[in-house]
Design a protein around this motif. Structure first.
Motif, short mmCIF file in Angstrom:
data_model
loop_
_atom_site.label_atom_id
_atom_site.label_comp_id
_atom_site.label_asym_id
_atom_site.label_seq_id
_atom_site.Cartn_x
_atom_site.Cartn_y
_atom_site.Cartn_z
N SER A 154 -7.57 34.09 24.79
CA SER A 154 -7.28 33.19 25.90
C SER A 154 -7.14 31.76 25.37
CB SER A 154 -8.39 33.26 26.94
OG SER A 154 -9.60 32.75 26.41
N SER A 155 -6.53 30.92 26.17
CA SER A 155 -6.31 29.54 25.73
C SER A 155 -7.63 28.81 25.50
CB SER A 155 -5.47 28.78 26.77
OG SER A 155 -6.12 28.78 28.04
N MET A 156 -8.67 29.15 26.26
CA MET A 156 -9.97 28.52 26.08
C MET A 156 -10.60 28.95 24.75
SD MET A 156 -12.09 26.36 27.28
CE MET A 156 -11.50 26.17 28.96
N GLU A 157 -10.49 30.23 24.42
CA GLU A 157 -11.02 30.72 23.15
C GLU A 157 -10.25 30.11 21.98
OE1 GLU A 157 -12.74 35.08 23.29
OE2 GLU A 157 -10.81 35.02 24.35
N ILE A 158 -8.95 29.97 22.14
CA ILE A 158 -8.15 29.34 21.08
C ILE A 158 -8.59 27.91 20.86
CG2 ILE A 158 -5.83 28.57 20.46
CD1 ILE A 158 -4.73 31.05 21.88
N ARG A 159 -8.81 27.18 21.96
CA ARG A 159 -9.21 25.77 21.84
C ARG A 159 -10.56 25.63 21.16
NH1 ARG A 159 -8.05 21.15 24.81
NH2 ARG A 159 -5.97 22.08 24.89
N VAL A 160 -11.53 26.44 21.54
CA VAL A 160 -12.87 26.30 20.99
C VAL A 160 -12.90 26.67 19.51
CG1 VAL A 160 -13.74 28.62 21.52
CG2 VAL A 160 -15.31 26.71 21.51
N HIS A 161 -12.07 27.64 19.10
CA HIS A 161 -12.03 28.02 17.69
C HIS A 161 -11.22 27.01 16.87
CE1 HIS A 161 -13.48 31.94 19.20
NE2 HIS A 161 -13.98 32.07 17.99
N LEU A 162 -10.21 26.41 17.46
CA LEU A 162 -9.48 25.36 16.75
C LEU A 162 -10.39 24.16 16.47
CD1 LEU A 162 -5.98 25.32 18.51
CD2 LEU A 162 -6.49 26.03 16.17
N LEU A 163 -11.22 23.83 17.44
CA LEU A 163 -12.17 22.73 17.22
C LEU A 163 -13.20 23.10 16.16
CD1 LEU A 163 -12.71 21.59 20.92
CD2 LEU A 163 -11.50 20.35 19.12
N VAL A 166 -12.00 22.33 12.62
CA VAL A 166 -11.98 20.92 12.17
C VAL A 166 -13.14 20.65 11.20
CG1 VAL A 166 -12.16 18.52 12.89
CG2 VAL A 166 -10.75 20.11 14.20
N PRO A 167 -14.41 20.88 11.59
CA PRO A 167 -15.49 20.66 10.61
C PRO A 167 -15.43 21.63 9.44
CG PRO A 167 -16.37 21.66 12.60
CD PRO A 167 -14.96 21.28 12.90
N SER A 168 -14.89 22.84 9.67
CA SER A 168 -14.76 23.80 8.57
C SER A 168 -13.84 23.25 7.48
CB SER A 168 -14.22 25.13 9.08
OG SER A 168 -15.05 25.68 10.07
N PHE A 169 -12.70 22.73 7.90
CA PHE A 169 -11.75 22.18 6.93
C PHE A 169 -12.32 20.95 6.23
CE2 PHE A 169 -8.36 19.08 6.04
CZ PHE A 169 -7.68 19.78 5.05
N LEU A 170 -12.97 20.08 6.99
CA LEU A 170 -13.53 18.87 6.37
C LEU A 170 -14.67 19.21 5.42
CD1 LEU A 170 -13.51 16.45 9.45
CD2 LEU A 170 -11.92 16.51 7.53
N LEU A 171 -15.47 20.21 5.78
CA LEU A 171 -16.53 20.65 4.86
C LEU A 171 -15.93 21.20 3.57
CD1 LEU A 171 -19.24 22.42 7.07
CD2 LEU A 171 -19.65 20.68 5.32
N ASP A 220 -7.38 28.61 32.77
CA ASP A 220 -6.24 28.05 33.49
C ASP A 220 -6.53 26.66 34.05
OD1 ASP A 220 -8.13 28.90 35.26
OD2 ASP A 220 -6.71 29.77 36.70
N SER A 221 -7.67 26.09 33.65
CA SER A 221 -8.05 24.77 34.18
C SER A 221 -7.86 23.70 33.11
CB SER A 221 -9.51 24.79 34.64
OG SER A 221 -9.93 23.49 34.99
N PRO A 222 -6.93 22.77 33.30
CA PRO A 222 -6.78 21.66 32.33
C PRO A 222 -8.04 20.81 32.23
CG PRO A 222 -4.87 21.80 33.79
CD PRO A 222 -5.91 22.71 34.37
N THR A 223 -8.79 20.73 33.32
CA THR A 223 -10.03 19.95 33.30
C THR A 223 -11.05 20.56 32.35
OG1 THR A 223 -9.65 19.30 35.60
CG2 THR A 223 -11.86 18.98 34.71
N ASP A 224 -11.18 21.89 32.38
CA ASP A 224 -12.11 22.55 31.47
C ASP A 224 -11.69 22.34 30.01
OD1 ASP A 224 -13.27 23.37 33.79
OD2 ASP A 224 -13.33 25.50 33.28
N HIS A 225 -10.40 22.40 29.76
CA HIS A 225 -9.91 22.15 28.40
C HIS A 225 -10.23 20.72 27.96
CE1 HIS A 225 -7.53 25.77 27.35
NE2 HIS A 225 -7.44 25.92 28.67
N ALA A 226 -10.05 19.79 28.86
CA ALA A 226 -10.30 18.38 28.52
C ALA A 226 -11.78 18.15 28.22
CB ALA A 226 -9.83 17.48 29.66
N PHE A 227 -12.65 18.72 29.06
CA PHE A 227 -14.07 18.51 28.85
C PHE A 227 -14.58 19.23 27.60
CE2 PHE A 227 -14.52 16.73 33.11
CZ PHE A 227 -15.52 15.79 32.88
N LEU A 228 -13.92 20.30 27.21
CA LEU A 228 -14.31 20.97 25.98
C LEU A 228 -14.13 20.03 24.78
CD1 LEU A 228 -15.31 23.78 25.02
CD2 LEU A 228 -12.94 24.30 24.46
N THR A 229 -13.02 19.30 24.77
CA THR A 229 -12.79 18.32 23.70
C THR A 229 -13.77 17.16 23.80
OG1 THR A 229 -10.45 18.91 23.80
CG2 THR A 229 -11.03 16.94 22.56
#
Length: 294
Positions: A154-163, A166-171, A220-229
């Motif tokens: 799902s788009s939410m799972e994709i977003r949380v794993h993409l985030l 970020v620390p994985s790559f920087l580490l 399906d909520s843009p607000t949830d995506h925004a608050f995740l970031t």
């Protein structure tokens, strides 16, 4: 394990390791050490002499991922996901994709721990570079597998794993730099901070399985995506605050411990060669008074 338990185990493991590394780094900075020294296990453990001198860090790197691999294939008890190909299907499709991806990630951290053990006991000169290379490889593998792990999610799972990437790559990048620039305190601090961000975000993934609000996250909520970031940014600040707190506590312990180690004794005082007997007696009386001798 794409579940609460599957993310909780590595989250706890990374969190404890990050705390441990933060304490080591804080004490090294306070003691002005040029090399980050890792405590080693005792030569004798439970009455048996160890063949290799092993650090606590290497032991954790091996044991925790092994539990993770076991859980991927056999948790809950009674299940067996060790099969990679469905031989009953004429098409011979691959099965249990997520479990094999997780097990591969864990396996490379086990490899990093084994490399630590070998290098610490056998390869004194090249040991540190080899340890950092194996550790960086483990995080690069996490990034590579995560890129395909998020497919068909799902788009939410994709977003949380993409985030999480970020620390994985920087580490991985910081550890790679350590191969050529070892024993650099700013890199120690950056590694601590990124490790805390990574582990704390793993806990956020766990929260998505058991939401604190009682309502599930909505893909399906843009607000949830925004608050995740937004929460990810807060976790970065939280990780920095945690490291500062750890450094402060270590600072208090360090200076308190240093004061305990100071033993009272007579202070050195210069005595002029031309001093008279009366002056020497006066100086001796002052010295005894400083030591608390009546």
């Amino acid at each position: 394990m794409g579940s609460l338990e599957g993310h909780l185990l590595p989250g706890i493991g990374f969190f404890l390791y990050s705390l441990y590394y933060s304490v080591l780094t804080s004490l090294a900075l306070l003691r002005e050490q040029k090399v980050l020294k890792h405590p080693m296990l005792l030569r004798k453990l439970w009455g048996h002499k160890l063949f290799w001198q092993v650090s606590y860090e290497a032991l954790v790197k091996v044991l925790v991922p092994i539990f993770g691999i076991f859980g991927e294939f056999f948790y809950p008890l009674g299940l067996n996901r060790l099969q990679m190909i469905d031989w009953k299907d004429p098409r011979r499709p691959f099965v249990f994709k997520d479990n094999w991806q997780h097990a591969t990630m864990f396996g490379f951290f086990v490899l990093s721990g084994v490399v630590d053990m070998v290098s610490q006991s056998r390869l004194a000169h090249w040991g540190v570079k080899l340890e950092r290379a194996a550790e960086a490889l483990a995080f690069y593998v996490v990034i590579l597998l995560m890129a395909t792990h998020i497919e068909n999610k799902s788009s939410m799972e994709i977003r949380v794993h993409l985030l999480l990437m970020v620390p994985s790559f920087l580490l991985a990048l910081v550890i790679t730099v350590e191969i050529w620039v070892p024993n650099h305190p700013p890199l120690w601090i950056l590694k601590c901070w990124l490790g805390l961000v990574f582990s704390n975000w793993m806990f956020q993934i766990c929260e998505m399985y058991v939401p604190t609000t009682g309502q599930p996250w909505r893909s399906d909520s843009p607000t949830d995506h925004a608050f995740l970031t937004v929460f990810f940014c807060w976790y970065m600040a939280l990780a920095a605050a945690m490291f500062i707190t750890i450094y402060g506590l270590c600072s208090l312990w360090h200076y308190r411990y240093s004061s305990w180690k100071k033993t009272p004794g007579a202070r050195y005082q210069r005595c002029r060669m031309e001093s008279t007997g009366e002056e020497l007696e006066k100086l001796r009386a002052e010295t005894l008074a400083q030591d608390g001798v009546v």
